[in-house]
Design an enzyme around this catalytic site. Sequence first.
Site, short mmCIF file in Angstrom:
data_model
loop_
_atom_site.label_atom_id
_atom_site.label_comp_id
_atom_site.label_asym_id
_atom_site.label_seq_id
_atom_site.Cartn_x
_atom_site.Cartn_y
_atom_site.Cartn_z
N HIS A 62 33.06 57.35 26.18
CA HIS A 62 32.36 56.56 27.01
C HIS A 62 32.18 55.22 26.50
O HIS A 62 31.63 55.19 25.44
CB HIS A 62 31.14 57.45 27.17
CG HIS A 62 30.36 57.34 28.69
ND1 HIS A 62 30.19 55.65 28.85
CD2 HIS A 62 29.90 57.94 29.43
CE1 HIS A 62 29.61 55.88 30.23
NE2 HIS A 62 29.42 57.20 30.67
N HIS A 94 54.36 68.25 26.39
CA HIS A 94 54.07 67.40 27.77
C HIS A 94 52.76 66.77 27.87
O HIS A 94 51.81 66.72 27.11
CB HIS A 94 53.85 68.81 28.63
CG HIS A 94 54.97 69.93 28.61
ND1 HIS A 94 56.36 69.59 29.03
CD2 HIS A 94 54.97 70.80 27.87
CE1 HIS A 94 57.11 70.63 28.80
NE2 HIS A 94 56.25 71.64 28.17
N HIS A 128 53.60 60.08 43.65
CA HIS A 128 54.47 59.63 44.73
C HIS A 128 54.33 60.74 45.74
O HIS A 128 54.11 60.52 47.20
CB HIS A 128 56.03 59.73 44.39
CG HIS A 128 56.87 59.69 45.51
ND1 HIS A 128 57.53 60.73 46.15
CD2 HIS A 128 57.48 58.55 45.89
CE1 HIS A 128 58.42 60.09 47.05
NE2 HIS A 128 58.53 58.77 46.84
#
Length: 504
Positions: free
Chosen positions: A315, A399, A432
């Site tokens: 933060h 990933h 997209h």
Amino acid sequence: MNSGGEVGVQIQQGRGLPDFLQSVNLKYVKLGYHYLITHLLTLCLIPLMALIIVEASQKNPDDIHQLWLHLQYNLVSIIICSAFLVFGSTVYIMTRPRSIYLVDYACHRPPSHLQVRFHQFMEHSRLTGDFDESSLEFQRKILERSGLGEETYAPESMHYIPPRPSMAAAREEAEQVMYGSLDKLFANTNVKPKEIGILVVNCSLFNPTPSLSAMIVNKYKLRGNIRSFNLGGMGCSAGVIAVDLAKDMLQVHRNTYAVVVSTENMTQNWYFGNKKSMLIPNCLFRVGGAAVLLSNKFSDRRRAKYKLVHLVRTHRGADDKAFRCVYQEQDDAGKTGVSLSKDLMAIAGGALKTNITTLGPLVLPISEQLLFFATLVAKKLFNAKVKPYIPDFKLAFEHFCIHAGGRAVIDELEKNLQLLPLHVEASRMTLHRFGNTSSSSIWYELAYIEAKGRMKKGNRVWQIAFGSGFKCNSAVWQALRSVNPSPNSPWEDCIDKYPVEIPA
């Protein structure tokens, strides 16, 4: 070639050794170094274990008998040591953090009649009469460069001319997204709503009374002692914050389920003014949401998709520029919208740097940490002109789910983290196909990876999200099995069309 048409081949013998720096692919050398350092402890223990086995094999029956007599004469000491061992093991088992499992999740896919084409978006913007020519041209350029496709979804109220934003329409949008996601989740997991002990809902810009969490309790008739929370105003990174809150609650309350619902509501938050910095969200944000089922039950490990490994939150709200870089306000004409600062990318980069500084030691192999430390020492102590070593996070994760906040965000992280196009494919294709769905975008990205059949047992995935405040939050999950897409995946009928080429 000679006159007879035959090809002559001449072989010249070289006198020196081959240039290994040119002939050897250095990435394999680095990979070998990584494996060597990572398994260094194991390699050191192997000779020790071999020595113990050799010594034990040389013992005769008399030696073993003498050892047994020695243990009999020290029975009290053995009992005391055993008691301490049992007590210590019990305390460890009772106080260690409980494993948090992600049983399943579901992403909302709006009906096709809510899809908005570029020409439709521009035509409706023109017909509202609220935008001048400069603002219309600005929105057209943003759309063309945004990375969004022609099949994203806008709120139903924005499909009317003039638009019909209202409290009733906003509630209807929230109901469609939240209930649509939860219906799929409960159907896919066979979990009954009454079994849910913790509910966390996050939505930044729409916080009615009763709250969104109360709407879910009412709809599904959840039990009266449910721990429910409603997070507002926390931006696109609030989905990771909601998971963190659910995780903390699952550490306290045993043997239960937690549901996290992440969404954003655009109906009453479309900007109808001409301030350029406040027009960008109109072009990027679209309808979407996700529901996630978490569990602390060990029995759910067998059917769960993932296990939560790490969660790191950063933060930067103490800095004024960071605090105001994503700011909801009124323009000079009194029109309300969310303003995006020109410093947004620089502030996001600083927040990311702080976040990965904390996350790095938790996930990076020791080889990468040693290289980083050695470079830092060389730079500080010897004042050497050495470029800072950027750790290779591709060695820590298979990933990456980077928040689909916009094309620029994905481009910058791909560059700064030295990722390959494959690593950011899920983020680009989610942007997209669905646009910026705020805090739920990381779940659409995870669903894309699953739909492509790329998530294998043991794979680790890094979810990175940015949000107003300014915040950067990371969640690390490990696949407990080779994961297939759940029924009614948002990519179910279109995954074969992706990836698509996105115009520059």
